[in-house]
Motif scaffolding. Structure first.
Motif, mmCIF file in Angstrom:
data_model
loop_
_atom_site.group_PDB
_atom_site.id
_atom_site.type_symbol
_atom_site.label_atom_id
_atom_site.label_comp_id
_atom_site.label_asym_id
_atom_site.label_seq_id
_atom_site.Cartn_x
_atom_site.Cartn_y
_atom_site.Cartn_z
ATOM 1 N N UNK A 455 -21.540 -42.877 7.469
ATOM 2 C CA UNK A 455 -22.205 -42.409 6.509
ATOM 3 C C UNK A 455 -22.398 -41.126 5.882
ATOM 4 N N UNK A 456 -21.926 -40.066 6.173
ATOM 5 C CA UNK A 456 -21.645 -38.725 6.115
ATOM 6 C C UNK A 456 -20.360 -39.081 5.403
ATOM 7 N N UNK A 457 -19.684 -39.929 6.046
ATOM 8 C CA UNK A 457 -17.573 -39.382 5.213
ATOM 9 C C UNK A 457 -18.106 -40.336 3.842
ATOM 10 N N UNK A 458 -18.860 -41.436 3.267
ATOM 11 C CA UNK A 458 -18.855 -41.970 2.197
ATOM 12 C C UNK A 458 -19.803 -41.240 1.467
ATOM 13 N N UNK A 459 -20.979 -41.194 1.946
ATOM 14 C CA UNK A 459 -21.652 -39.994 0.881
ATOM 15 C C UNK A 459 -21.144 -38.782 0.643
ATOM 16 N N UNK A 460 -20.258 -38.381 1.047
ATOM 17 C CA UNK A 460 -19.908 -36.917 1.190
ATOM 18 C C UNK A 460 -18.161 -37.801 -0.291
ATOM 19 N N UNK A 483 -10.437 -56.967 -14.652
ATOM 20 C CA UNK A 483 -10.135 -57.196 -13.191
ATOM 21 C C UNK A 483 -10.580 -56.088 -11.823
ATOM 22 N N UNK A 484 -9.923 -54.843 -12.410
ATOM 23 C CA UNK A 484 -10.091 -54.321 -11.282
ATOM 24 C C UNK A 484 -11.541 -53.608 -11.049
ATOM 25 N N UNK A 485 -12.330 -54.123 -11.506
ATOM 26 C CA UNK A 485 -13.915 -54.113 -11.144
ATOM 27 C C UNK A 485 -14.602 -54.991 -10.644
ATOM 28 N N UNK A 486 -13.922 -56.109 -10.596
ATOM 29 C CA UNK A 486 -14.120 -57.431 -9.903
ATOM 30 C C UNK A 486 -13.410 -56.729 -8.624
ATOM 31 N N UNK A 487 -12.680 -56.532 -8.933
ATOM 32 C CA UNK A 487 -11.266 -56.685 -7.367
ATOM 33 C C UNK A 487 -12.411 -55.866 -6.009
ATOM 34 N N UNK A 488 -12.363 -54.679 -6.621
ATOM 35 C CA UNK A 488 -13.341 -53.605 -6.354
ATOM 36 C C UNK A 488 -15.115 -53.969 -5.725
ATOM 37 N N UNK A 489 -15.911 -55.044 -6.461
ATOM 38 C CA UNK A 489 -17.068 -55.393 -6.015
ATOM 39 C C UNK A 489 -17.074 -56.413 -5.338
ATOM 40 N N UNK A 490 -15.547 -57.331 -5.874
ATOM 41 C CA UNK A 490 -15.190 -58.736 -4.285
ATOM 42 C C UNK A 490 -15.228 -57.592 -3.142
ATOM 43 N N UNK A 491 -14.501 -56.567 -2.665
ATOM 44 C CA UNK A 491 -14.163 -55.521 -1.691
ATOM 45 C C UNK A 491 -15.617 -55.363 -0.947
ATOM 46 N N UNK A 492 -16.599 -54.743 -1.978
ATOM 47 C CA UNK A 492 -18.195 -54.717 -1.344
ATOM 48 C C UNK A 492 -18.445 -55.775 -0.765
ATOM 49 N N UNK A 512 -17.738 -50.515 14.952
ATOM 50 C CA UNK A 512 -16.611 -49.707 15.152
ATOM 51 C C UNK A 512 -15.477 -50.619 14.061
ATOM 52 N N UNK A 513 -16.409 -51.957 13.621
ATOM 53 C CA UNK A 513 -15.136 -52.958 12.673
ATOM 54 C C UNK A 513 -16.139 -52.318 12.017
ATOM 55 N N UNK A 514 -17.151 -51.723 11.645
ATOM 56 C CA UNK A 514 -17.441 -50.824 10.156
ATOM 57 C C UNK A 514 -16.977 -49.644 9.599
ATOM 58 N N UNK A 515 -16.297 -48.743 10.492
ATOM 59 C CA UNK A 515 -15.907 -47.628 10.442
ATOM 60 C C UNK A 515 -14.471 -48.211 10.226
ATOM 61 N N UNK A 516 -13.751 -49.099 10.367
ATOM 62 C CA UNK A 516 -12.368 -49.475 10.139
ATOM 63 C C UNK A 516 -12.650 -50.318 8.405
ATOM 64 N N UNK A 517 -13.537 -51.081 8.209
ATOM 65 C CA UNK A 517 -13.507 -51.368 7.172
ATOM 66 C C UNK A 517 -13.561 -50.645 5.998
ATOM 67 N N UNK A 518 -14.611 -49.681 6.389
ATOM 68 C CA UNK A 518 -14.882 -48.269 5.360
ATOM 69 C C UNK A 518 -13.891 -48.308 5.112
ATOM 70 N N UNK A 519 -12.857 -47.599 6.534
ATOM 71 C CA UNK A 519 -11.462 -47.090 5.725
ATOM 72 C C UNK A 519 -10.547 -47.585 4.826
ATOM 73 N N UNK A 520 -10.262 -48.849 4.925
ATOM 74 C CA UNK A 520 -9.635 -50.527 4.288
ATOM 75 C C UNK A 520 -9.698 -50.460 2.945
ATOM 76 N N UNK A 521 -11.253 -50.391 2.984
ATOM 77 C CA UNK A 521 -12.299 -50.643 1.809
ATOM 78 C C UNK A 521 -11.738 -49.265 1.266
ATOM 79 N N UNK A 522 -11.390 -48.179 1.792
ATOM 80 C CA UNK A 522 -11.396 -46.850 0.432
ATOM 81 C C UNK A 522 -9.865 -47.031 1.047
ATOM 82 N N UNK A 523 -8.918 -47.073 1.023
ATOM 83 C CA UNK A 523 -7.562 -47.211 1.114
ATOM 84 C C UNK A 523 -7.503 -48.238 -0.209
ATOM 85 N N UNK A 524 -7.840 -49.149 -0.034
ATOM 86 C CA UNK A 524 -7.873 -50.676 -0.880
ATOM 87 C C UNK A 524 -7.475 -49.808 -2.751
#
Length: 535
Positions: A455-460, A483-492, A512-524
């Motif tokens: 929560x802290x990492x995402x909010x800040x 297309x990019x907006x659709x891709x971002x929404x799709x990730x969510x 742990x899965x949620x933390x990994x997802x957040x990192x992957x989503x941020x990278x993508x």
């Protein structure tokens, strides 16, 4: 001419009352009583002398220095450290309000339950998903009615706040009256001097952030310092009076809670339902049944509803207007014909939904409420660090920042005081990340620890990303194409579906899965953001 202008001056008693409303409330006393029991009495005394008084006086000097910019926290950092850090301060201040807004919406749901049923049965029969649904529905309703009832809600907030103050004072006074009537018998037994002496271990220090969360907010009255006739003399008076009022409410309020609750064996749901239990016990002791509980329940609903509406509007407007067009993306600053930042509301709702989604997987509704409250006890003190940092910068070069009111004339001593307060607040923030109200090192404990960090990492972190999105707008004309907006929404959406699919997975693994997802989503999303939207 002077006589006419003097009518606009704010007297120190009025400033005291204004500050008091922003600093402490009945729920703040209840939350910390749950964390520390009767030992919180000693904690309040220490906080008042070592934290509240210097904190308030520091706010007074900063407000006087930057009075032409409105005296807001972001203007203090902007004036001492430049535009970007000023923007980032505004963002973190706003980000800290997101859990607070969600917590307010949760309190509305709980308040309605007590107001209509007169008990906690409403919450007991509700699942976490239903609790989340009703909370988010309240969000949507208040966003829709904001444009039509804004002025009414501000009035109701004032009325509700006044009623809440009266109810808190009434509880303390009547509790002592009831104690005398009952022959001095208290629920907390044995009641000795040892009962109020804290054990200064790691668990204790991890709850200090909630104490800071309870007493911060004084910076909101900073713009009014320059509206006093003699701030150098009257502002300290106002802050001393504030400290006396806060001392009365926190010390005697905590003692009053010990009359009705056994501090050695507190109910697990005290943070969520404790205020209602307290007024219910008070009414029963005085022979009026649930009368006080119902009055308090409707007072709480009135206050929280109005507070929620004002927060949704005020915090969003503050973020959009205070950060300017250099760092804030244009699509977030877009307003409708009534001047409402529609996309800003969407951002607020989206992040609020994200916070609620993190909590929905906790075992019980009470866990959701407690976790969210404790999250406030992490983020809010973290933002308070900016105040002491700005003060240190000011006192390092005091000739550049003149003020009619000065807290501690010696610059070196003032700098040390600012540094110590910054250090204490920062340490309390870090230690507050460890979960409260759950068994240590259990699956729930590990899950809460992980989602606290997420929560802290995402909010800040989002605040650090927005300036780069703004630069894309300046370079390409738009931040993202369709297309990019659709891709971002799709990730969510995929992330949400995946979390629901996890089903009965142990909480620690889910976290742990949620933390990994957040990192992957941020990278993508970052990779998507490097692509030219015009291609």
């Amino acid at each position: 001419m002077d006589d006419l202008s003097s009518k606009n001056y704010i007297s120190w008693p009025i400033l005291t009352l204004m500050a008091f409303v922003t600093v402490i409330g009945f729920d703040d006393i209840m939350y910390n009583f749950q964390n520390q029991g009767m030992t919180v009495i000693t904690s309040w005394v220490l906080m008042l002398f070592l934290y509240v008084i210097p904190y308030s006086l520091i706010v007074g000097q900063l407000g006087g220095i930057f009075n032409k910019e409105g005296g807001g926290l972001s203007s203090w950092i902007r004036g001492t450290n430049g535009e970007f850090l000023g923007y980032f301060t505004a963002w973190t201040y706003w980000a800290a309000s997101v859990p607070y807004v969600v917590d307010s919406a949760n309190s509305v749901v709980v308040g309605f339950g007590w107001a209509f049923t007169g008990s906690n049965k409403f919450q007991d029969t509700m699942s976490n998903a239903e609790f989340t649904f009703w909370t988010f529905l309240i969000f949507i309703v208040f966003i829709f009615i904001q444009r039509h009832l804004k002025n009414s809600m501000e009035l109701l907030s004032t009325i509700g706040g006044g009623m809440m103050f009266i109810m808190t004072i009434l509880f303390v006074v009547l509790a002592f009256f009831g104690l005398a009537k009952n022959g001095g018998h208290m629920a907390t037994q044995p009641m000795t001097w040892k009962t109020i002496i804290p054990k200064f271990d790691l668990k204790y220090w991890s709850t200090v952030g909630m104490l800071i969360y309870a007493v911060n907010g004084c910076e909101l009255i900073a713009p009014y310092v320059t509206k006093m006739k003699q701030p150098k003399r009257d502002f300290p008076k106002a802050m001393i009076a504030l400290s006396i009022m806060t001392a009365f409410l926190t010390i005697f309020g905590s003692f009053a809670l010990g009359i009705y609750f056994n501090a050695y064996h507190l109910p697990n749901d005290l943070k969520m339902n404790g205020s209602y239990y307290a007024f219910q016990a008070l009414g029963q002791q005085l022979g009026v049944g649930k009368l006080f509980m119902y009055i308090y329940a409707w007072t709480s609903v009135l206050y929280m509803c109005a507070l929620l509406a004002v927060l949704l509007d005020a915090m969003t407007r503050m973020l959009i207007s205070d950060t300017g067009d250099k760092f804030m993306p244009k699509f977030l600053r877009k307003t409708n014909s009534d001047g409402l930042p529609i996309n800003g509301y969407i951002l607020t709702s989206s992040l609020s939904a994200f916070i609620m989604l993190l909590g929905v997987f906790l075992p019980e509704m009470n866990d959701v409420f407690n976790w969210l409250l404790n999250l406030n006890g992490i983020i809010s003190p973290g933002v308070t660090c900016w105040i002491f940092y700005a003060f240190m910068r000011v006192r390092k070069n005091s000739a550049k920042y003149p003020s009619e009111y000065v807290y501690i004339k010696n610059d070196k001593l003032a700098y040390i005081v600012g540094f110590l307060l910054l250090a204490v607040t920062a340490i309390a923030t870090i230690l507050g990340i460890t979960p409260q109200d759950v068994k240590q090192f259990s699956h729930t404990w590990w899950y809460e620890l992980i989602i606290n960090i997420v929560a802290i990492v995402v909010l800040i972190g989002l605040g650090a990303i927005l300036p780069s999105i703004r630069r894309r707008e300046e370079k390409y004309g738009i931040a993202f194409n369709k297309g990019q907006w659709i891709a971002i929404l799709g990730i969510v959406i995929v992330s949400i579906i995946f979390n629901l699919w996890l089903g009965g997975t142990h909480l620690a693994l889910r976290g742990l899965y949620i933390a990994i997802e957040s990192i992957i989503a941020l990278i993508v999303i970052t990779m998507i953001g490097h692509k030219n939207p015009n291609i």
